[in-house]
Every structure is written in C-alpha cells, then in structure tokens.
Write an enzyme that holds these catalytic residues in place. Structure first.
Site, PDB file in Angstrom:
ATOM      1  N   SER A 121       0.828  -1.209   0.000  1.00 37.39           N
ATOM      2  CA  SER A 121       0.000   0.000   0.000  1.00 37.39           C
ATOM      3  C   SER A 121       0.860   1.256   0.000  1.00 37.39           C
ATOM      4  O   SER A 121       0.337   2.364  -0.081  1.00 37.39           O
ATOM      5  CB  SER A 121      -0.927   0.024   1.221  1.00 37.39           C
ATOM      6  OG  SER A 121      -0.164   0.018   2.417  1.00 37.39           O
ATOM      7  N   HIS A 142      -4.400  -4.435  -3.338  1.00 41.04           N
ATOM      8  CA  HIS A 142      -4.398  -3.959  -1.956  1.00 41.04           C
ATOM      9  C   HIS A 142      -5.747  -4.260  -1.315  1.00 41.04           C
ATOM     10  O   HIS A 142      -6.752  -3.619  -1.637  1.00 41.04           O
ATOM     11  CB  HIS A 142      -4.111  -2.457  -1.899  1.00 41.04           C
ATOM     12  CG  HIS A 142      -4.155  -1.906  -0.513  1.00 41.04           C
ATOM     13  ND1 HIS A 142      -4.868  -0.782  -0.188  1.00 41.04           N
ATOM     14  CD2 HIS A 142      -3.601  -2.351   0.645  1.00 41.04           C
ATOM     15  CE1 HIS A 142      -4.754  -0.542   1.106  1.00 41.04           C
ATOM     16  NE2 HIS A 142      -3.985  -1.488   1.638  1.00 41.04           N
ATOM     17  N   GLU A 154      -8.138  -2.701  -4.014  1.00 39.47           N
ATOM     18  CA  GLU A 154      -7.589  -1.776  -5.013  1.00 39.47           C
ATOM     19  C   GLU A 154      -6.666  -2.545  -5.947  1.00 39.47           C
ATOM     20  O   GLU A 154      -5.815  -3.309  -5.496  1.00 39.47           O
ATOM     21  CB  GLU A 154      -6.808  -0.660  -4.331  1.00 39.47           C
ATOM     22  CG  GLU A 154      -7.680   0.246  -3.481  1.00 39.47           C
ATOM     23  CD  GLU A 154      -6.861   1.309  -2.773  1.00 39.47           C
ATOM     24  OE1 GLU A 154      -7.069   2.495  -3.060  1.00 39.47           O
ATOM     25  OE2 GLU A 154      -6.003   0.947  -1.930  1.00 39.47           O
ATOM     26  N   ASN A 192      -5.518   4.687   1.168  1.00 41.58           N
ATOM     27  CA  ASN A 192      -4.616   5.218   2.186  1.00 41.58           C
ATOM     28  C   ASN A 192      -4.286   6.698   1.984  1.00 41.58           C
ATOM     29  O   ASN A 192      -3.884   7.370   2.940  1.00 41.58           O
ATOM     30  CB  ASN A 192      -3.336   4.387   2.257  1.00 41.58           C
ATOM     31  CG  ASN A 192      -3.524   3.138   3.103  1.00 41.58           C
ATOM     32  OD1 ASN A 192      -4.392   3.082   3.957  1.00 41.58           O
ATOM     33  ND2 ASN A 192      -2.712   2.123   2.851  1.00 41.58           N
TER      34      ASN A 192
END
Length: 292
Positions: A121, A142, A154, A192
């Site tokens: 990430s 992710h 993701e 994130n």
C-alpha cells in the site's frame, strides 16, 4: 481465469496475510499460508481457524462450510511448496528489496502463467515487479483491512503489467466476492491517501482532548456511517503498522498530514499495538485479530 477452484498462496502470516488467507479459504480455493517463521505461521493459521469457528458460532457459516474452509488451508515454511500455485499474493514486510528478492525467488518456483500479486500500500508496484523476470504478470492488489470483512480491493498495474494479467486478476477477485477498484501505481493508492490523514486527525483529536476514544468512535459510526470507529480499526490494523505506513507515505509525499502524531510513537514504544498485544486504544481478552 475460470471460476474453478484454484491453488493460491499468501506470503506472510501477519495481520494482512492471515486475513487474505481467510478470504481465499472461505471462497473454496486451496490455500497455502507461507511464513519464514514457524511460530508466526502457527499464529496466522490459528487466527484463520478462529475466524471460521466464530463465523459458525454466530451463524454466518454452517458447521460443514466452516470445516471445509479450515480444511482448505495449509501452512508452509518452504517456498518450494508453492510450485503448483495459480496465484501468489505477497503480503510480507513493506521493504522494497525484500519484496523484489521474493518475487525473483518465485520466478524459479512457480510456472510462467502464475499470477503474482503484491498487497503493498506504500511501495511502487513497478519497483516490486522489477524483481521478477516476468513483470508483466505482477499486479498490485491492496486488500482493505480487515480483509475478511471489507469488500474492496484496489487493483494497481505496474508499468509493464499485461492486460491479460490485469483482467485475470479482476476475474479472480470476483471469485472471492470482492469489489475491484482500479487505481494508479502511486503512493497510498486511493484508500490510504484518504485514510491515513483521517486516522491521524482522529488520533490528534483524542490527544488534544476534543473527545474520548468512545465518543469519537461513536460519532464516526453514528454520523459518518462507517462500519467501525477509527480506534477500533487502528487496533485491528496495529499501531506499529499504522506508524510504518504513515511514515513511508510522509517520506514519499512530504505532506505533514501523513506524519503520525506523537501518541502513536508512545503507544508503539509501550508495546500497546492493538488487539494482537491485548491493548491499544482499547483492551482485549481475545487477541485474535478478528475476534469479538
């Protein structure tokens, strides 16, 4: 990639690795959870089994399905056991050289048609894929944490990721009941980029006395509609992991919103890492990562 049962491997039996292995086994795929440390591997397998036992206990799975899911999972400390895998998901420590070396080793073990996924990430998918002689089959996937409970994954292609690998990845994620969101190979991806500054602001609000851990969690649940408050989520992720991710993103983006507040450093120094240590923002008798 067809919807038939696959042989998959997850590298790393920590929080993310055990969570991803739970997802794979629950979907019916033959799953190998790999770790270089036997004690860590045992903890990871216990975490997965505990999740399935709890799911049966609360009626989310019937007993037969729970036993089948547990039977689908095996552990290994030998990369050679991954030779027959159709998909390998790397979820090891966020160190670029370590990941590159691991993908290079996998090249000598798995077939040329095996999909190689990285759950990074914070690091470049392109950089990780450069460790493989076949970077075209490397894809960033992710999984949102906690992986067994969150639907979103993701998907980020590296510079040399092939269309066939991207399409096969999205198809495979569909067999897991996951929703794929395509993003670019950039630090933090989408989730994130938003999540880390928000979590940092929640920690800073607690540290400044704006609210208690309970009131901030309740406000997020009641007004923002999140399924889990920030402090419950941070306790599952682990304060050490949050610190590592936040610091790496700050180093790449130089945006002060990503730098972890002082409370995080104090908690990590005290060993109050969250559920896995029995104490973080809250205290826990059940230290399994997905316990009640």
């Amino acid at each position: 990639m067809s919807n038939q049962t696959k042989t998959v491997a997850v590298l790393g039996a920590g929080t993310m690795g055990s969570g991803i292995a739970t997802v794979m086994a629950r979907a019916g795929h033959r799953t190998i959870l790999f770790d270089v440390d036997e004690a860590n591997l045992k903890r990871g397998i216990d975490t997965v089994h505990g999740f399935f036992d709890k799911s049966v206990r609360i009626g989310k799975l019937d007993a037969e399905a729970g036993e089948a899911a547990k039977a689908a999972l095996v552990g290994s400390v030998d990369l050679a056991d991954l030779a027959s895998c159709d998909v390998v998901v790397e979820a090891i420590f966020e160190d670029l050289q370590l990941k590159k070396d691991t993908f290079g080793r996998l090249d000598e073990i798995v077939s040329d048609s095996t999909l190689l996924h990285t759950n990074t990430s914070t690091l470049s998918v392109t950089g990780i894929a450069s460790g493989s002689r076949r970077p075209e089959r490397v894809v960033g996937t992710h999984y949102c944490n906690p992986a067994p409970l969150m639907k979103l994954v993701e998907v980020a292609d590296g510079r040399h990721t092939a269309d066939w690998a991207h399409k096969a990845t999205v198809e495979f994620l569909g067999t897991l009941g996951k929703t794929s969101v395509v993003t670019q190979d950039r630090p933090g991806f989408i989730v994130n980029r938003f999540l880390i500054p928000w979590e940092n602001s929640c920690i800073a609000a607690l540290e400044s006395g704006l609210g208690t851990r309970e009131s901030i969690d309740a406000a997020v649940l009641g007004a923002l509609g999140h399924p889990m408050g920030p402090f419950r989520l941070l306790d599952i992720v682990g304060l050490d992991i949050h610190q590592q991710v936040a610091t790496r993103l700050y180093e790449q983006l130089r945006d002060p919103r990503f730098f972890p507040p002082p409370m995080v450093e104090r908690m990590v120094a005290a060993g109050d890492l969250g559920r896995k240590t029995g104490r973080g923002f809250y205290e826990y008798e059940d230290t399994r990562l997905f316990g009640s």
